[in-house]
Design an enzyme around this catalytic site. Structure first.
Site, mmCIF file in Angstrom:
data_model
loop_
_atom_site.group_PDB
_atom_site.id
_atom_site.type_symbol
_atom_site.label_atom_id
_atom_site.label_comp_id
_atom_site.label_asym_id
_atom_site.label_seq_id
_atom_site.Cartn_x
_atom_site.Cartn_y
_atom_site.Cartn_z
ATOM 1 N N GLU A 178 58.125 37.932 79.770
ATOM 2 C CA GLU A 178 58.731 36.920 79.097
ATOM 3 C C GLU A 178 60.073 37.192 80.128
ATOM 4 O O GLU A 178 61.221 38.124 79.832
ATOM 5 C CB GLU A 178 59.253 37.501 77.736
ATOM 6 C CG GLU A 178 60.290 36.560 76.945
ATOM 7 C CD GLU A 178 60.700 37.152 75.674
ATOM 8 O OE1 GLU A 178 61.393 36.566 75.132
ATOM 9 O OE2 GLU A 178 60.372 38.101 75.175
ATOM 10 N N LYS A 220 55.640 33.978 78.735
ATOM 11 C CA LYS A 220 56.523 33.569 77.422
ATOM 12 C C LYS A 220 57.850 33.206 78.204
ATOM 13 O O LYS A 220 58.680 34.142 78.271
ATOM 14 C CB LYS A 220 56.494 34.736 76.680
ATOM 15 C CG LYS A 220 57.473 34.638 75.461
ATOM 16 C CD LYS A 220 57.614 35.476 74.357
ATOM 17 C CE LYS A 220 58.614 34.937 73.252
ATOM 18 N NZ LYS A 220 58.510 35.964 72.272
ATOM 19 N N SER A 262 61.694 30.284 71.589
ATOM 20 C CA SER A 262 62.412 29.285 70.915
ATOM 21 C C SER A 262 64.040 29.497 70.778
ATOM 22 O O SER A 262 64.528 29.017 70.164
ATOM 23 C CB SER A 262 61.976 29.201 69.538
ATOM 24 O OG SER A 262 62.134 30.490 68.772
ATOM 25 N N GLY A 263 64.308 30.725 71.806
ATOM 26 C CA GLY A 263 65.564 31.006 71.797
ATOM 27 C C GLY A 263 66.730 29.992 71.716
ATOM 28 O O GLY A 263 66.859 29.150 72.548
ATOM 29 N N GLY A 264 67.576 30.101 70.511
ATOM 30 C CA GLY A 264 68.555 28.937 70.428
ATOM 31 C C GLY A 264 68.380 27.876 69.881
ATOM 32 O O GLY A 264 69.182 26.931 69.563
ATOM 33 N N ARG A 294 62.555 33.460 65.532
ATOM 34 C CA ARG A 294 63.432 32.730 64.384
ATOM 35 C C ARG A 294 62.888 31.511 64.041
ATOM 36 O O ARG A 294 62.929 31.091 62.939
ATOM 37 C CB ARG A 294 64.719 32.630 64.900
ATOM 38 C CG ARG A 294 65.971 33.987 64.678
ATOM 39 C CD ARG A 294 67.145 33.560 65.099
ATOM 40 N NE ARG A 294 67.301 33.695 66.789
ATOM 41 C CZ ARG A 294 68.499 33.961 67.487
ATOM 42 N NH1 ARG A 294 69.465 33.515 66.942
ATOM 43 N NH2 ARG A 294 68.368 34.003 68.661
#
Length: 341
Positions: A178, A220, A262-264, A294
């Site tokens: 990642e 990722k 999916s960060g942010g 999230r």
């Protein structure tokens, strides 16, 4: 079964059309922050109850092939007294484990970060494997500024990811690699693409040096996005085009799956962006899927509120998001689906 056979069996179970990965590996400080808006104290029991409701949600095995857990979770039990990794395994969902130990400053490279946790990793993996974990995850982060990430930062982080992946594969564990180029800042989509391309090139050079079997890993990465403070927003099709342009240039066809983080992003944006990639680019070499935290969990937390009477509603919220992202993985998602139950 050989070590290579173990890894192959794990990959085949995790990389399935219409399915993705649930990231439920929040550290205790992070999950405490998630609980604050719903006024839930981050006790061991509340964390157990929350993870248990997600892992036992009816129907998620149709859209979730793996779950990344936090170390604490491997020893927790469901309401019926079954260890949570066993709950997942019985449903055909592969349990995994976050193994990095967080980030800190990279020495003599201001603005760059490096991730800790290589010391004793092989021994920890043996223990996690005995608890049911079959894959692992390690995250390196890259901040974008005028001067960062530096060439040193990119090279050092790639080396850490490759060393981690090699240790995993030696233990029969599938590594999720990642590298996250952060959305923080006012950089343009083009600047994110430039940094992401440089990061990915260096990572695959390092993986090759360390003899990592590409067929037995999952990537990722971030999507290519403008910074959250950039004045110009980008649509799903523009993001998909920029992202696939970078990954076609940098990721070998041997990698079986790219599971985006999916960060942010909002839950709807994450789903729409993934769908645009699969609908617009159906002939890429890899499965293009999701490994969302999230973007899968936010509606679950909002429905749950820490109350037993809300468990069913929270599970239904998770199933809906998993189903919509499963549709996006097939390129079949429509915004009108958001209104359905």
């Amino acid at each position: 079964m050989t070590i290579a056979d173990e890894r192959q069996a794990t990959i085949e179970q995790m990389v399935q059309r219409g399915k993705g990965i649930l990231a439920a590996d929040e550290s205790q400080p992070t999950i405490a922050k998630r609980f604050v808006p719903i006024n839930v104290e981050s006790t061991e029991e509340n964390r157990r109850a929350y993870r248990a409701l997600m892992f036992t949600a009816p129907g998620i095995e149709d859209y979730i092939s793996g779950v990344i857990t936090f170390e604490e979770t491997l020893g927790q039990i469901s309401d019926n007294g079954i260890l949570l990794p066993e709950v997942l395994a019985r449903r055909g969902i592969v349990p995994g484990i976050k193994v990095d130990k967080g980030t800190g400053p990279l020495a003599l490279s201001p603005g760059d970060l490096i991730t800790y946790g290589l010391d004793g990793l092989a021994e920890r993996l043996q223990h996690y494997k005995s608890q049911g974990a079959r894959f692992a995850k390690w995250r390196e982060v890259y901040s974008i500024s005028e001067h960062n990430p530096t060439a040193l930062g990119i090279a050092a982080n790639a080396e850490m990811l490759a060393r981690y992946a090699a240790v995993c594969q030696e233990q029969g564990v599938v590594p999720i690699v990642e590298p996250e180029v952060l959305i923080d800042g006012d950089h343009s989509l083009a600047r994110c693409a430039e940094v992401t391309e440089a990061v990915q090139k260096e990572i695959f050079h390092a993986l090759h040096r360390h003899h990592v079997v590409l067929e037995h890993m999952i990537l990722k990465p971030n999507m290519v996005l403008p910074g959250k403070d950039h004045p110009v927003r980008a649509g799903a099709e523009e993001i998909a085009a920029a992202t696939l342009r970078v990954f076609r240039r940098t990721v070998p066809a041997a990698v079986p799956s790219i599971n985006f983080l999916s960060g942010g992003l909002s839950q709807e944006e994450a789903t729409a962006n993934l769908n645009a990639m699969n609908a617009g680019y159906p002939y890429v070499s890899w499965l293009l899927s999701f490994s969302y935290g999230r973007a899968l969990q936010q509606p679950v937390l909002q429905a749950w509120q820490g109350k037993v009477e809300n468990v069913v509603a929270a599970q239904q919220a998770l199933l809906k998001r998993a189903r919509l992202n499963g549709a996006a993985q097939r390129g079949e998602y429509l915004a009108t689906m958001e209104a359905s139950n």
